[in-house]
Design a protein around this motif. Structure first.
Motif, PDB file in Angstrom:
ATOM      1  N   ILE A 228       0.833  -1.210   0.000  1.00 48.91           N
ATOM      2  CA  ILE A 228       0.000   0.000   0.000  1.00 48.91           C
ATOM      3  C   ILE A 228       0.858   1.247   0.000  1.00 48.91           C
ATOM      4  CG2 ILE A 228      -1.636   1.363   1.340  1.00 48.91           C
ATOM      5  CD1 ILE A 228      -2.941  -0.875  -0.157  1.00 48.91           C
ATOM      6  N   LEU A 229       1.922   1.260   0.818  1.00 49.52           N
ATOM      7  CA  LEU A 229       2.751   2.458   0.858  1.00 49.52           C
ATOM      8  C   LEU A 229       3.432   2.692  -0.483  1.00 49.52           C
ATOM      9  CD1 LEU A 229       4.558   3.878   3.822  1.00 49.52           C
ATOM     10  CD2 LEU A 229       5.797   3.850   1.672  1.00 49.52           C
ATOM     11  N   GLY A 230       3.811   1.604  -1.170  1.00 55.67           N
ATOM     12  CA  GLY A 230       4.400   1.757  -2.495  1.00 55.67           C
ATOM     13  C   GLY A 230       3.414   2.353  -3.484  1.00 55.67           C
ATOM     14  N   LEU A 231       2.153   1.935  -3.416  1.00 52.75           N
ATOM     15  CA  LEU A 231       1.135   2.515  -4.286  1.00 52.75           C
ATOM     16  C   LEU A 231       0.921   3.998  -3.984  1.00 52.75           C
ATOM     17  CD1 LEU A 231      -1.615  -0.276  -4.447  1.00 52.75           C
ATOM     18  CD2 LEU A 231       0.009   0.387  -6.240  1.00 52.75           C
ATOM     19  N   LYS A 232       0.946   4.336  -2.702  1.00 53.49           N
ATOM     20  CA  LYS A 232       0.775   5.747  -2.342  1.00 53.49           C
ATOM     21  C   LYS A 232       1.978   6.578  -2.785  1.00 53.49           C
ATOM     22  CE  LYS A 232      -2.343   5.158   1.579  1.00 53.49           C
ATOM     23  NZ  LYS A 232      -2.543   5.422   3.018  1.00 53.49           N
ATOM     24  N   ALA A 233       3.176   5.990  -2.676  1.00 53.13           N
ATOM     25  CA  ALA A 233       4.362   6.706  -3.137  1.00 53.13           C
ATOM     26  C   ALA A 233       4.311   6.909  -4.646  1.00 53.13           C
ATOM     27  CB  ALA A 233       5.624   5.937  -2.746  1.00 53.13           C
ATOM     28  N   PHE A 234       3.836   5.908  -5.376  1.00 51.97           N
ATOM     29  CA  PHE A 234       3.663   6.071  -6.818  1.00 51.97           C
ATOM     30  C   PHE A 234       2.633   7.156  -7.112  1.00 51.97           C
ATOM     31  CE2 PHE A 234       1.209   4.783 -10.632  1.00 51.97           C
ATOM     32  CZ  PHE A 234       2.189   5.053 -11.585  1.00 51.97           C
ATOM     33  N   THR A 235       1.560   7.172  -6.310  1.00 57.39           N
ATOM     34  CA  THR A 235       0.556   8.233  -6.447  1.00 57.39           C
ATOM     35  C   THR A 235       1.188   9.598  -6.225  1.00 57.39           C
ATOM     36  OG1 THR A 235      -1.188   6.742  -5.658  1.00 57.39           O
ATOM     37  CG2 THR A 235      -1.629   9.106  -5.542  1.00 57.39           C
ATOM     38  N   ALA A 236       2.065   9.698  -5.218  1.00 55.42           N
ATOM     39  CA  ALA A 236       2.745  10.962  -4.940  1.00 55.42           C
ATOM     40  C   ALA A 236       3.624  11.377  -6.110  1.00 55.42           C
ATOM     41  CB  ALA A 236       3.587  10.828  -3.670  1.00 55.42           C
ATOM     42  N   ALA A 237       4.307  10.411  -6.732  1.00 58.87           N
ATOM     43  CA  ALA A 237       5.156  10.724  -7.879  1.00 58.87           C
ATOM     44  C   ALA A 237       4.324  11.256  -9.039  1.00 58.87           C
ATOM     45  CB  ALA A 237       5.937   9.477  -8.309  1.00 58.87           C
ATOM     46  N   VAL A 238       3.155  10.658  -9.254  1.00 56.62           N
ATOM     47  CA  VAL A 238       2.276  11.124 -10.331  1.00 56.62           C
ATOM     48  C   VAL A 238       1.705  12.498  -9.996  1.00 56.62           C
ATOM     49  CG1 VAL A 238       0.149  10.634 -11.605  1.00 56.62           C
ATOM     50  CG2 VAL A 238       1.722   8.773 -11.052  1.00 56.62           C
ATOM     51  N   LEU A 239       1.336  12.703  -8.733  1.00 57.58           N
ATOM     52  CA  LEU A 239       0.799  14.001  -8.323  1.00 57.58           C
ATOM     53  C   LEU A 239       1.809  15.117  -8.568  1.00 57.58           C
ATOM     54  CD1 LEU A 239      -0.972  13.229  -4.922  1.00 57.58           C
ATOM     55  CD2 LEU A 239      -2.053  13.752  -7.103  1.00 57.58           C
ATOM     56  N   GLY A 240       3.066  14.854  -8.224  1.00 58.47           N
ATOM     57  CA  GLY A 240       4.076  15.888  -8.384  1.00 58.47           C
ATOM     58  C   GLY A 240       4.515  16.076  -9.816  1.00 58.47           C
ATOM     59  N   GLY A 241       4.339  15.063 -10.642  1.00 61.03           N
ATOM     60  CA  GLY A 241       4.796  15.088 -12.029  1.00 61.03           C
ATOM     61  C   GLY A 241       5.847  14.011 -12.209  1.00 61.03           C
ATOM     62  N   ILE A 242       5.469  12.914 -12.821  1.00 66.24           N
ATOM     63  CA  ILE A 242       6.365  11.767 -12.920  1.00 66.24           C
ATOM     64  C   ILE A 242       7.644  12.166 -13.649  1.00 66.24           C
ATOM     65  CG2 ILE A 242       5.399  10.905 -15.082  1.00 66.24           C
ATOM     66  CD1 ILE A 242       6.348   8.707 -12.076  1.00 66.24           C
ATOM     67  N   GLY A 243       8.781  11.780 -13.088  1.00 64.69           N
ATOM     68  CA  GLY A 243      10.065  12.178 -13.646  1.00 64.69           C
ATOM     69  C   GLY A 243      10.617  13.447 -13.017  1.00 64.69           C
ATOM     70  N   ASN A 244       9.829  14.126 -12.197  1.00 64.67           N
ATOM     71  CA  ASN A 244      10.249  15.362 -11.548  1.00 64.67           C
ATOM     72  C   ASN A 244      10.639  15.048 -10.102  1.00 64.67           C
ATOM     73  OD1 ASN A 244      10.277  17.940 -10.205  1.00 64.67           O
ATOM     74  ND2 ASN A 244       9.147  18.778 -11.933  1.00 64.67           N
ATOM     75  N   ILE A 245      11.928  15.127  -9.778  1.00 64.55           N
ATOM     76  CA  ILE A 245      12.420  14.729  -8.457  1.00 64.55           C
ATOM     77  C   ILE A 245      11.801  15.585  -7.361  1.00 64.55           C
ATOM     78  CG2 ILE A 245      14.463  14.581  -6.997  1.00 64.55           C
ATOM     79  CD1 ILE A 245      16.062  13.872  -9.494  1.00 64.55           C
ATOM     80  N   TYR A 246      11.794  16.898  -7.546  1.00 64.67           N
ATOM     81  CA  TYR A 246      11.234  17.788  -6.526  1.00 64.67           C
ATOM     82  C   TYR A 246       9.712  17.627  -6.456  1.00 64.67           C
ATOM     83  CZ  TYR A 246      15.849  19.671  -7.423  1.00 64.67           C
ATOM     84  OH  TYR A 246      17.201  19.789  -7.622  1.00 64.67           O
ATOM     85  N   GLY A 247       9.119  17.337  -7.589  1.00 60.37           N
ATOM     86  CA  GLY A 247       7.682  17.105  -7.608  1.00 60.37           C
ATOM     87  C   GLY A 247       7.283  15.882  -6.802  1.00 60.37           C
ATOM     88  N   ALA A 248       8.174  14.873  -6.741  1.00 57.28           N
ATOM     89  CA  ALA A 248       7.872  13.672  -5.964  1.00 57.28           C
ATOM     90  C   ALA A 248       7.700  14.005  -4.499  1.00 57.28           C
ATOM     91  CB  ALA A 248       8.980  12.640  -6.157  1.00 57.28           C
ATOM     92  N   MET A 249       8.598  14.826  -3.961  1.00 55.95           N
ATOM     93  CA  MET A 249       8.483  15.200  -2.548  1.00 55.95           C
ATOM     94  C   MET A 249       7.273  16.087  -2.316  1.00 55.95           C
ATOM     95  SD  MET A 249       9.498  14.883   0.520  1.00 55.95           S
ATOM     96  CE  MET A 249      11.103  14.064   0.415  1.00 55.95           C
ATOM     97  N   ILE A 250       7.034  17.044  -3.217  1.00 55.54           N
ATOM     98  CA  ILE A 250       5.869  17.922  -3.060  1.00 55.54           C
ATOM     99  C   ILE A 250       4.580  17.117  -3.180  1.00 55.54           C
ATOM    100  CG2 ILE A 250       4.592  19.814  -4.137  1.00 55.54           C
ATOM    101  CD1 ILE A 250       7.276  21.081  -4.819  1.00 55.54           C
ATOM    102  N   GLY A 251       4.544  16.190  -4.128  1.00 60.24           N
ATOM    103  CA  GLY A 251       3.377  15.327  -4.267  1.00 60.24           C
ATOM    104  C   GLY A 251       3.150  14.491  -3.029  1.00 60.24           C
TER     105      GLY A 251
END
Length: 309
Positions: A228-251
Motif C-alpha cells: 500500500i505504501l508503495g502505491l501511495k508513493a507512486f501516487t505521490a510521484a504522479v501528483l508531483g509530475g512523474i520524472g520530476n524529483i522535486y515534484g515527488a516530494m511535493i506530491g
C-alpha cells in the motif's frame, strides 16, 4: 480548528515519508521510463535490513549508537536488491515491450514479499521495531513523537543531498542527460548503464531511509507493509509530475496532508461519519490522484520526461 496545526504536522510527516519513497519511482521512470512496482517491496526489505542489524547488536546497545548502523544496514540491503533487480530482471528486458518489465516488476514484488516472510516467518503479523526513548515533545499545540524527529531531520537532509548530487556533480548531470536523450548521452561519452544503476541505487537508498522512519513512527513492520505504501508513493510521484524529483516530494506532502485532513474532518460532516475512518484513508489518497489526473494529468510541477517516440 484547534486540532488543525496538529493535523497539518501529521500530514507533513506522513507526506515526507511518501516523498522519500516516491523519489525512487520518479528517478527510474525519468531515466528508463519504467514503473518499478517492486519499489514498495524494496522499501520493505530496507526495514527488515535495519531490524536485522538491531537483532545482531549486543543486548543493551544504545539506540543512538544502533540507529546509524541500522540506517546503513537498511541502505545496503535495499540498494543490493534494487541493483540486482536492475541487472538481472530489468536490463534484459530494456528493449522489450513495456508490458514485459511491468509484469516482471509485479512478479518481483511478490517474490520479495515471500522471501522476507520465509526469512522472518513471524513477520506474517508484525515485528516490533526498536524505538528511540524519550518524548513526546510539545511545541505549542503540536505534539511530535520521538520517532517523528528522525523523519523531520531525514527528509530535508535527503532532499538537499539529492539536489546537490543531481545539479552539481558530473554523475548528476549525466543522469539529466540520460533522462533527456539516452542515445545522444551515449554519443557524448555517458555510460548510460552505469547511470541507470545509480538511479536504482539512489532510489533504493531513499526508500531505506523512509523504511527506518516508518518503523520508528509506527513501532512495527511486516512483510506486506510495502504494497500500500508503495502505491501511495507512486501516487505521490504522479501528483508531483512523474520524472520530476522535486515534484515527488511535493506530491508526497500534498498527499499526506490531504489524507490526514480527510481522515480527521470528513467524519464531522453530517452523514459522512463512515467515510472518515482510518480504513478510508487509502481511498481518499486515490480519489485525489483521480482528480489530479482529470484536471492536471502532467502533475503539479509537470512531467520531466523526454519524448522518445
Amino acid at each position: 480548528m484547534n486540532e488543525l496545526p496538529q493535523q497539518l504536522v501529521n500530514g507533513l510527516l506522513l507526506g515526507s515519508m511518501y516523498g522519500l519513497v516516491a523519489i525512487g519511482y520518479t528517478m527510474v521512470y525519468g531515466i528508463v521510463q519504467l514503473i518499478n512496482f517492486a519499489h514498495g517491496e524494496i522499501f520493505m526489505t530496507g526495514a527488515f535490513g535495519a531490524l536485522t542489524v538491531w537483532l545482531w547488536l549486543p543486548g543493551g546497545t544504545s539506540m543512538w549508537i544502533a540507529l546509524p548502523l541500522m540506517i546503513i544496514g537498511a541502505v545496503i540491503v535495499a540498494v543490493a536488491i534494487a541493483v540486482g533487480a536492475e541487472r538481472f530482471a530489468y536490463r534484459p528486458l530494456r528493449t522489450a515491450p513495456r508490458l514485459a518489465p511491468l509484469i516482471t516488476a509485479i512478479g518481483l514484488s511478490l517474490a520479495l514479499q515471500q522471501a522476507v516472510w520465509a526469512w522472518y516467518p513471524e513477520a506474517k503479523s508484525a515485528r516490533t521495531f526498536p524505538q528511540i526513548a524519550g518524548g513526546p515533545f510539545e511545541i505549542g499545540n503540536v505534539t511530535i513523537q520521538t520517532g517523528d524527529i528522525f523523519l523531520v531531520l531525514a527528509a530535508p537532509i535527503s532532499m538537499a543531498i539529492l539536489a546537490y548530487f543531481v545539479m552539481k556533480t558530473r554523475t548528476g548531470r549525466g543522469m539529466q542527460a540520460t533522462a533527456q536523450d539516452p542515445d545522444t548521452a551515449k554519443l557524448m561519452g555517458v555510460n548510460t548503464d552505469r547511470i541507470i544503476v545509480i538511479a536504482f541505487a539512489l532510489g533504493a537508498a531513499f526508500a531505506a531511509v523512509g523504511a527506518v522512519a516508518y518503523g520508528l513512527k509506527y513501532g512495527e513492520i511486516n512483510f506486506r507493509m510495502g504494497f500500500i505504501l508503495g502505491l501511495k508513493a507512486f501516487t505521490a510521484a504522479v501528483l508531483g509530475g512523474i520524472g520530476n524529483i522535486y515534484g515527488a516530494m511535493i506530491g508526497g506532502v500534498v498527499l499526506g496532508v490531504a489524507e490526514t485532513l480527510a481522515t480527521a474532518y470528513i467524519a464531522d460532516i453530517p452523514g459522512m461519519d463512515k467515510f472518515g475512518s482510518q480504513s478510508w484513508a487509502d481511498v481518499w489518497a486515490f480519489v485525489l490522484l483521480i482528480l489530479v489526473l482529470l484536471f492536471r494529468p502532467q502533475g503539479l510541477l509537470g512531467e520531466r520526461v523526454a519524448d522518445r517516440a
